[in-house]
Write a protein that holds these residues in place. Structure first.
Motif, PDB file in Angstrom:
ATOM      1  N   ALA A   1      -8.104  -1.551   2.098  1.00 56.48           N
ATOM      2  CA  ALA A   1      -7.963  -0.246   2.753  1.00 56.48           C
ATOM      3  C   ALA A   1      -6.619   0.391   2.420  1.00 56.48           C
ATOM      4  CB  ALA A   1      -8.123  -0.406   4.261  1.00 56.48           C
ATOM      5  N   ASP A   2      -5.564  -0.412   2.369  1.00 58.44           N
ATOM      6  CA  ASP A   2      -4.235   0.103   2.027  1.00 58.44           C
ATOM      7  C   ASP A   2      -4.223   0.692   0.617  1.00 58.44           C
ATOM      8  OD1 ASP A   2      -3.191  -0.638   4.469  1.00 58.44           O
ATOM      9  OD2 ASP A   2      -2.313  -2.517   3.735  1.00 58.44           O
TER      10      ASP A   2
ATOM     11  N   GLY B   1       2.572  -0.293   3.186  1.00 52.90           N
ATOM     12  CA  GLY B   1       2.075   1.010   2.756  1.00 52.90           C
ATOM     13  C   GLY B   1       3.076   1.739   1.881  1.00 52.90           C
TER      14      GLY B   1
ATOM     15  N   HIS C   1      -6.760   1.924  -1.056  1.00 52.63           N
ATOM     16  CA  HIS C   1      -7.534   3.168  -1.041  1.00 52.63           C
ATOM     17  C   HIS C   1      -6.702   4.312  -0.466  1.00 52.63           C
ATOM     18  CE1 HIS C   1     -11.160   5.655  -0.928  1.00 52.63           C
ATOM     19  NE2 HIS C   1     -10.805   6.021   0.283  1.00 52.63           N
ATOM     20  N   ARG C   2      -5.901   3.993   0.540  1.00 55.70           N
ATOM     21  CA  ARG C   2      -5.107   5.014   1.237  1.00 55.70           C
ATOM     22  C   ARG C   2      -4.068   5.649   0.309  1.00 55.70           C
ATOM     23  NH1 ARG C   2      -3.816   1.827   5.114  1.00 55.70           N
ATOM     24  NH2 ARG C   2      -5.780   2.171   6.217  1.00 55.70           N
TER      25      ARG C   2
ATOM     26  N   GLU D   1       2.529   2.762  -1.971  1.00 55.77           N
ATOM     27  CA  GLU D   1       2.681   4.180  -2.304  1.00 55.77           C
ATOM     28  C   GLU D   1       3.653   4.365  -3.462  1.00 55.77           C
ATOM     29  OE1 GLU D   1       2.482   8.260  -2.432  1.00 55.77           O
ATOM     30  OE2 GLU D   1       1.184   6.931  -1.249  1.00 55.77           O
TER      31      GLU D   1
END
Length: 253
Positions: free
Chosen positions: A225-226, A128, A228-229, A132
Motif C-alpha cells: 500500500a505504501d 512513507g 502504491h501511495r 517518496e
C-alpha cells in the motif's frame, strides 16, 4: 529513541554478508533478472549501500552507479571497496529524506534499497517519506528494488537471542554472530535489534563489536500500500509468509 548509525558495525559488516554475496560480482549477479530490464546507458542508485558490494558489482558491469548511505562509515567503506576494485562509484552520505537535495527528480532508471534497510525508517511517516524520496528520483517506468525481512515471522517469534550456529571467517579471522531482538507490543512501536560480532583469535582474545539499532516493522500488505501511495506499481514480489526474506520490484507509473 536509538539512533541507527551502523558506525560500529561498518568496520565488521562483512561478517554479516553471506559467503555467496561477498564478492561484488556475485552480489550483482543475484539481481540479474531485474538488471536485464535496464535500458542502455542506465543510471542506478544503490540506496543504503552498506559496504558497497552491490554498487561495486554493478559498476564492474559498466553501469553508472551512485551509492548513498546514512552512515558516514559505510560510505567510506564503499569508497574504499570501489578503489580496491578500480570501479567507478560515486559515494554520497545521505539519508532517504536528503536524497532530493542531492539529485534531480527522474534521474535514475533503477533504485536499489536492499539489505533489509527500509525498516530503519521511523514508523509509517518515515517509511512513507523514504519511499517518496526514492520514487521521485526514478524516471517514469523506472524500478525500485526492495528486500525486506518477513516481519510477520520475526514478530511471531517474540523477543529472543539468536546466535549463529557456525563460525564466520573473514580476513583470516573467525567470528560468532549474535542478534538480540527486542519485539515491542505493537507493530507501530519502535523495536530494537542488537547485533554483536565476536571475533575469536587463535591465541585466546575475543574482540566484540556490537550496536543497538532501531527499527519499525511493517506487514507485507502495508508495504504494498505504501508503494502504491507514492506512485509505484508492484511488478513482482517473492513474498512467502514462511520465508525469512522477500524482494519486491515496483515500477514508477
Amino acid at each position: 529513541m536509538v539512533v541507527t548509525e551502523y558506525d560500529v558495525l561498518a568496520e565488521v559488516y562483512e561478517w554479516l554478508i553471506s559467503d555467496a554475496k561477498l564478492p561484488p560480482a556475485e552480489f550483482a549477479a543475484s539481481y540479474d533478472d531485474v538488471l536485464s530490464l535496464l535500458p542502455p546507458n542506465a543510471r542506478v542508485l544503490d540506496c543504503s549501500c552498506g559496504t558497497g558490494q552491490l554498487a561495486v558489482g554493478l559498476a564492474g558491469r559498466g553501469i553508472e552507479v551512485v551509492a548513498t548511505d546514512a552512515s558516514e562509515a559505510m560510505v567510506r567503506r564503499t569508497a574504499e571497496l570501489s578503489e580496491e576494485y578500480e570501479a567507478s562509484v560515486r559515494a554520497v552520505r545521505a539519508n532517504w529524506e536528503e536524497l532530493p537535495d542531492h539529485f534531480e527528480d527522474d534521474t535514475f532508471d533503477m533504485v536499489f534499497c536492499v539489505g533489509n534497510s527500509l525498516h530503519h525508517a521511523a514508523g509509517a511517516t518515515g517509511r512513507g517519506a523514504a519511499l517518496e524520496s526514492m520514487s521521485r528520483l526514478l524516471r517514469p517506468g523506472g524500478r525500485l528494488v526492495i528486500t525486506s525481512r518477513t516481519w510477520e515471522l520475526v514478530r511471531a517469534r517474540g523477543s529472543r537471542l539468536d546466535i549463529w550456529d557456525r563460525l564466520v571467517r573473514r580476513n583470516g579471522r573467525d567470528a560468532v554472530v549474535a542478534y538480540r531482538w527486542e519485539i515491542a507490543p505493537q507493530w507501530e512501536d519502535e523495536h530494537h535489534i542488537e547485533i554483536a560480532i565476536a571475533q575469536v583469535d587463535a591465541t585466546g582474545p575475543v574482540l566484540v563489536r556490537s550496536e543497538l539499532l532501531s527499527c519499525w516493522p511493517y506487514r507485507h500488505e502495508v508495504l504494498e500500500a505504501d508503494l502504491h501511495r507514492v506512485g509505484l506499481r508492484t511488478e513482482a514480489s517473492t513474498f512467502d509468509p514462511e520465508a525469512e526474506n522477500y524482494t519486491v520490484v515496483a515500477s514508477k507509473v
